[in-house]
Design a protein around this motif. Structure first.
Motif, short mmCIF file in Angstrom:
data_model
loop_
_atom_site.label_atom_id
_atom_site.label_comp_id
_atom_site.label_asym_id
_atom_site.label_seq_id
_atom_site.Cartn_x
_atom_site.Cartn_y
_atom_site.Cartn_z
N THR A 526 0.83 -1.21 0.00
CA THR A 526 0.00 0.00 0.00
C THR A 526 0.86 1.25 0.00
O THR A 526 0.61 2.20 -0.77
N LEU A 767 -5.98 3.04 -5.29
CA LEU A 767 -7.25 2.98 -4.57
C LEU A 767 -7.62 1.53 -4.25
O LEU A 767 -8.05 1.21 -3.13
N LEU A 771 -7.92 -0.17 -0.62
CA LEU A 771 -9.14 -0.88 -0.24
C LEU A 771 -8.83 -2.29 0.25
O LEU A 771 -9.34 -2.72 1.30
N CYS A 774 -7.20 -2.12 3.59
CA CYS A 774 -8.16 -1.83 4.66
C CYS A 774 -8.91 -3.08 5.08
O CYS A 774 -9.18 -3.29 6.27
N THR A 864 -9.61 2.81 9.46
CA THR A 864 -9.98 1.40 9.29
C THR A 864 -10.16 0.68 10.62
O THR A 864 -11.12 -0.07 10.80
#
Length: 884
Positions: A526, A767, A771, A774, A864
Motif C-alpha cells: 500500500t 485505490l 481498499l 483496509c 480502518t
C-alpha cells in the motif's frame, strides 16, 4: 514439556490413521496429568511403556487385545470420490452462506485484486503483441539511422536508396521495403464536375510504399493483385473502412481520389482493415513510384540521395540467415555509398520488428520497463488480495473449530480437511473471478478511450485466446493455492479434543508472526503505491505547469495549405481584420513540437559542419513577439520578405559554439540546408521537445516555402466567437482544403498522454490497493479484539481507561506500519527516482514525499481500525471475562 519424540513417532507409524488423533490425544492428556503428579521422568517412562505395549497384545490396557497390525484390521467402507466431493461441496456452500458477510468481503477483495490483474495483463499482452502476428516477424528487421554528431541523434528512417541496394546486392535478403509517412494531407473525392464531393484531412494513416510491402507484412486482400497494385505511379490501395469512408461503398476498384489537390490516384486494391496491434496502421497506401513526380524536377535525383533521411526501411531475411549478416551488410553499404561529409555522419542499425513498439528512441510508445513495471503492479495487487483472504480466513478460524473437531472425531484425515477447505477457497475464487471479469469489462471501455490514439480495443473476450487462457488459468490456480493453502493448513491441524471442549486459543489459529508478516506485506504494498502515486501526480502537474519559455495560452493554429507567398500574405491580412485576433504569425510549427529532426550546419567561416546539430524552427518576424520569446541580444527579423536571409539562435547554441556572451554570435554567418544566413539575434532558451530531453541548440529562420501553420493569438475574452470567425474566413480563402484547428496548449497536453494514462492507472490501482489493505487491517483488528478479549476485561477491571485499551491496538499497528514503511520507502525511492531520471526536467524527490505517504497511511489505518478497536475497548468487562 513434550512426550518422548521416538515413542510418539512409533505411535504415528503403527497406529491406524483413522484412530491416531483420538489415541494420541488420550495419551497426551495422561502424560500431562502424570507430569503434575509423579514428575516428568516418570511420565516419560510411562508414555514409552504404553506406546511399546501397543506393538503386541496385552490385557488390562486401554488398547487391550489389539494386535500389532491394528491399523490394517479395520475395513472401513471408502466412499466414492463423487459422493465425497458432493458432500464437501454442499457443506462448503452452507458454510459460505452461513458466514456470508465474511464470504462477501473475501469475494470482493479477491475480485478487486483480480480485476486489476486482468486489466493489466490484458493491456501488457496487447502491447507485447504489436506486429508479432506477421508470418515473417521473427526474421524481419527495422533499419534505423543514428546521426553521429557530438551527441548521437537517433532517427527512425534511412536514406531512400538503402532498401533498393539491400534487395539487389545481398542474396540473403528475401525482401526489403521502404515507406514514407505523410501528415496533414488533403484527400478529395472528385464529383465529376471539376469540384469535390468530399474532402478529408488525413493526419497519420497515409504512406507511400512499394509492392514489396505485401511480401514483408501480412495483409489480407479483398480485391486487387498485391504484385501489381502498387507497381505503377499514381496508384493507391485502400482499406475497407477508408473505401467506405471515401465512396460509401467497398466496390471502388478503378475509382479516383485527388491527393493534396495536385495528384490523381487510381484505386487498384482493397485490403482488410489493419489490426489495432500494429505500428504500421495504414489505410491509404500510395505507390512509391508516385513520389518523384510530386517532387518536381529534382525528383529522380532526390530518390538517389544518400544524405537525406526520409524513408523507413524494413528487411525480411531468408530463413536460416543470422541477423549479424544484415548488420555487416549495413556497415559495408555505408562504406560504399556514404561519400559526402554529411553522409559519413550516418550510422545504420537493424532492430527486430518486435522492437517497433518498445523503443522510445525511435518512436515506440510502450517501453518494456513500463510494461514490466505494470506486470509487477498486477502481481502486487493479486498478492495483496490473497493476503487479505488469508488474514480474514484465519481471523475467523476459531468460529469453525468445533466443526473441525467433529470431523476429526468422525475419522476425517488432515488431507481430507485440507481438501474441503480448498474447495471452499475455490468456490470463493471462482465467484471472485466472475465478479472480476465483470469489473474488468466495465473498466476496459474507459481504458480503451484513454488509449484511443493507439487504437486499443481490449475486451475480456481476449481471455479466450490460447495464450491468455494459459496465464489466466495459472493465475486462478495460483490464487487458489496461495489464498487457500495456509488457512486450510491451520484449520486442519486443530486438536479435536481441544476444539470440541472450546479450549482453542488464538495462538493456535495460525502463527501470530506469520499473520503480522502478512500485514506488513500489505502495508509495504500500500505504501509503495502511495509513494508512486504522489510522485507521479507531482511530476504530471509539474509538466503541465512548467514554464516552457514561450506563451501558449489562447494561441490557435490553423493550416496554411499553400506555399505561394502572396496567398500566405492574403491569409495574414484577412485574418488580422477579424475582431478578437491580436497577432498572427506564419511558420511551420509551435516552439514545442515533434515535427522536425535536428539538422547539421556550418558556423561562420568553418569549412566543416559543427560537431552538434541544431533544431530548426520556421517562423516569420511575428513569431518571436506572438510566442513571447525573449531576446538576449540583437534584434528580431527585420522583414517578412521572401529574400530574408536572417537567422536567430538560442542561448544554448551560443554556449555550444564556445562563445562567451550572446553578443559574440551576432553578425556571424550560419549555413543551414545549403543556405547562407546572418545571425541577427539571440533568444532565450525555450523547450522545443517534451521534457524528456534538455533544450537543444536551436535556430529560427524565416523560410516561406515551409510555412504550413498560422499561429493566431486570440483575445481570451471571446474565444468561441473568434474561433468561428477564423474558420469561416479560412474556408473562404481555401475552399479546396480542409480546415483543422487546434490550440497550442491542447497540443502540448497530448505530448504527455502516456503519463496521464499511467497516472490514471496508478490512481485506480492505488485505490484498489488501499481498499484491499483496509480489508486486511479490518481482519487483523477483528482477530486481535477477539484474542485480547479477556486481557481487555482484566485491564478494565484493574482500572485501565479506554485510551489505554486503545493503545494496545495502536501499538501493534504502529509497529507493523512503520516496518512496512521502512521496507517501502527505499524501494519506492529507487523506483520513482529511476522513473524521474527519464525526464530532463522533473520535480525534486525530497523528504516531503515520504512524510505525505506516511501521513496518508496513518489516516487510512486510523479510519480502518478505529471502529473495531473502540468497540472492544468499551465492551463491558464482565462480558469479556465470561468469554472463556
Amino acid at each position: 514439556m513434550t512426550p518422548p519424540r521416538l515413542a510418539n513417532r512409533l505411535l504415528e507409524i503403527f497406529c491406524n490413521p483413522l484412530l491416531l488423533e483420538e489415541v494420541q490425544g488420550d495419551l497426551y492428556e495422561r502424560f500431562n496429568r502424570r507430569v503434575a503428579s509423579v514428575g516428568l521422568a516418570e511420565a516419560r517412562r510411562q508414555f514409552n511403556k504404553e506406546v511399546l505395549g501397543f506393538l503386541w497384545p496385552r490385557s488390562g490396557q486401554y488398547w487391550a487385545g489389539l494386535p500389532a497390525a491394528f491399523r490394517h484390521q479395520f475395513d472401513y467402507p471408502k466412499p466414492s470420490f463423487t459422493l465425497m466431493f458432493r458432500n464437501y461441496l454442499n457443506i462448503s456452500l452452507r458454510n459460505l452462506w452461513r458466514n456470508r458477510q465474511v464470504s462477501a468481503i473475501n469475494t470482493f477483495g479477491l475480485a478487486a485484486g483480480l480485476a486489476c490483474g486482468i486489466v493489466i495483463f490484458l493491456l501488457v499482452s496487447y502491447m507485447f503483441s504489436f506486429d508479432r502476428y506477421h508470418a515473417k516477424a521473427d526474421r524481419t528487421f527495422w533499419v534505423v539511422t543514428d546521426i553521429r554528431h557530438e551527441n548521437v541523434v537517433p532517427t527512425d528512417a534511412t536514406p531512400r536508396p538503402l532498401a533498393d541496394v539491400l534487395r539487389r546486392e545481398y542474396p540473403f535478403v528475401e525482401s526489403a521495403v521502404r515507406l514514407e509517412n505523410t501528415f496533414g494531407r488533403v484527400v478529395g473525392i472528385p464529383n465529376g464536375k471539376g469540384g469535390f464531393a468530399k474532402k478529408f484531412e488525413e493526419s497519420r494513416n497515409i504512406c507511400f510504399t512499394e509492392p514489396q510491402f505485401f511480401d514483408v507484412f501480412d495483409v489480407q486482400w479483398r480485391s486487387g493483385n498485391p504484385k501489381t497494385a502498387l507497381a505503377a505511379p499514381n496508384t493507391v490501395v485502400l482499406s475497407e473502412r477508408y473505401a467506405q469512408k471515401y465512396f460509401d461503398t467497398q466496390n471502388v476498384i478503378g475509382r479516383t481520389i485527388r491527393f493534396d489537390n495536385q495528384t490523381n490516384l487510381t484505386v487498384t486494391g482493397i485490403i482488410k482493415n489493419p489490426p489495432s496491434n500494429t505500428k504500421l496502421r495504414y489505410d491509404v497506401l500510395i505507390s512509391y513510384s508516385t513520389v518523384p513526380a510530386m517532387m518536381g524536377e529534382n525528383g529522380k535525383q532526390a530518390m538517389q540521395n544518400w544524405e537525406g533521411i526520409h524513408a523507413m526501411c524494413f528487411v525480411a531475411l531468408r530463413e536460416g540467415t543470422v541477423p549479424q549478416r544484415l548488420a555487416d551488410a549495413l556497415v559495408a553499404t555505408g562504406h560504399k555509398y556514404l561519400k559526402t561529409k554529411d553522409a559519413k555522419l550516418l550510422d545504420f542499425h537493424a532492430l527486430p520488428l518486435s522492437d517497433l513498439n518498445h523503443n522510445p528512441q525511435y518512436g515506440g510508445t510502450a517501453p518494456r520497463p513500463i510494461l514490466y513495471a505494470l506486470i509487477i503492479v498486477g502481481l502486487f495487487l493479486v498478492i495483496a488480495a490473497c493476503i487479505n483472504f488469508i488474514n480474514i480466513a484465519t481471523a475467523y478460524a476459531l468460529k469453525r473449530s468445533k466443526e473441525v473437531g467433529v470431523r476429526k472425531a468422525m475419522g476425517s484425515t488432515r488431507m481430507q480437511l485440507i481438501g474441503q477447505f480448498l474447495i471452499e477457497t475455490t468456490l470463493i475464487t471462482l465467484t471472485a473471478v466472475l465478479v472480476a471479469i465483470l469489473f474488468a469489462q466495465l473498466a476496459l471501455p474507459l481504458l480503451n478511450n484513454a488509449l484511443a490514439i493507439l487504437g486499443t480495443d481490449l475486451s475480456v473476450l481476449d481471455l479466450l485466446k490460447p495464450q491468455s487462457l494459459l496465464w489466466f488459468g495459472a493465475l486462478i490456480l495460483g490464487v487458489i493455492l496461495i489464498a487457500g493453502f495456509y488457512p486450510s493448513l491451520v484449520l486442519s491441524r486443530f486438536n479435536p479434543v481441544a476444539a470440541l471442549r472450546g479450549r482453542l486459543t488464538t495462538k493456535q489459529v495460525g502463527s501470530v508472526s506469520v499473520r503480522r508478516g502478512l500485514v506488513v506485506v500489505q502495508f509495504f504494498i500500500t505504501q509503495l503505491f502511495i509513494i508512486g502515486l504522489i510522485v507521479m501526480m507531482a511530476q504530471v502537474r509539474y509538466m503541465q505547469k512548467k514554464d516552457l519559455g514561450f506563451y501558449k495560452d489562447a494561441v490557435l493554429t490553423v493550416p496554411v495549405p499553400t506555399d505561394d507567398p502572396i496567398r500566405q500574405q492574403t491569409l495574414r491580412d484577412q485574418l488580422q481584420t477579424l475582431p478578437g485576433v491580436e497577432q498572427i504569425s506564419l511558420g511551420a510549427e509551435p516552439p514545442t513540437s515533434r515535427q522536425r529532426d535536428p539538422v547539421s550546419f556550418t558556423f561562420d567561416t568553418h569549412t566543416q559542419p559543427e560537431k552538434f546539430p541544431t533544431r530548426a524552427k520556421i517562423g516569420d518576424m511575428n513569431y518571436v513577439p506572438l510566442f513571447g520569446l525573449k531576446l538576449l541580444a540583437g534584434r528580431n527579423f527585420s522583414t517578412n520578405d521572401t529574400t530574408n536571409n536572417e537567422a536567430l539562435v538560442n542561448g544554448t547554441m551560443v554556449k555550444q559554439l564556445g562563445l562567451q556572451s550572446p553578443g559574440d554570435v551576432l553578425g556571424k554567418q550560419l549555413t543551414i540546408w545549403g543556405q547562407h544566413r546572418v545571425i541577427v539575434g539571440v533568444v532565450n532558451d525555450f523547450n522545443t521537445d517534451e521534457l524528456y530531453s534538455t533544450i537543444p541548440p536551436t535556430t529560427l529562420i524565416n523560410y516561406h516555402p515551409e510555412n504550413n501553420m498560422a499561429a493566431i493569438k486570440l483575445n481570451p475574452a471571446d474565444l468561441a466567437e473568434t474561433t468561428k470567425a477564423v474558420e469561416a474566413r479560412w474556408n473562404e480563402l481555401f475552399p479546396e482544403a480542409v480546415y483543422k484547428a487546434s490550440f497550442v496548449d491542447e497540443m502540448l497536453d497530448q505530448f504527455y498522454l502516456k503519463e496521464r494514462v499511467l497516472l490514471g492507472l496508478i490512481q485506480v490501482f492505488s485505490l484498489i490497493a488501499i481498499l484491499i489493505g483496509c480489508l486486511g487491517l479490518y481482519a487483523l483488528v477483528s482477530f486481535m479484539s477477539e484474542a485480547k478479549t479477556k486481557e481487555i476485561g482484566i485491564r478494565k477491571v484493574m482500572g485501565a481507561t479506554v485510551n489505554q485499551v486503545l493503545w494496545l491496538f495502536g501499538k501493534e499497528f504502529s509497529k507493523l506500519m512503520l516496518i512496512g514503511f521502512v521496507l517501502a520507502a527505499p524501494l519506492g525511492w529507487f523506483l520513482m527516482r529511476g522513473w524521474l531520471n527519464g525526464y530532463a526536467y522533473h520535480i525534486d524527490f525530497s523528504w516531503w514525499v515520504f512524510a505525505l505517504a506516511l501521513g496518508m497511511i496513518v489516516v487510512i489505518t486510523l479510519a480502518t481500525v478505529s471502529y473495531q478497536s473502540l468497540k472492544a475497548a468499551i465492551t463491558n468487562p464482565a462480558k469479556s471475562l465470561r468469554t472463556e
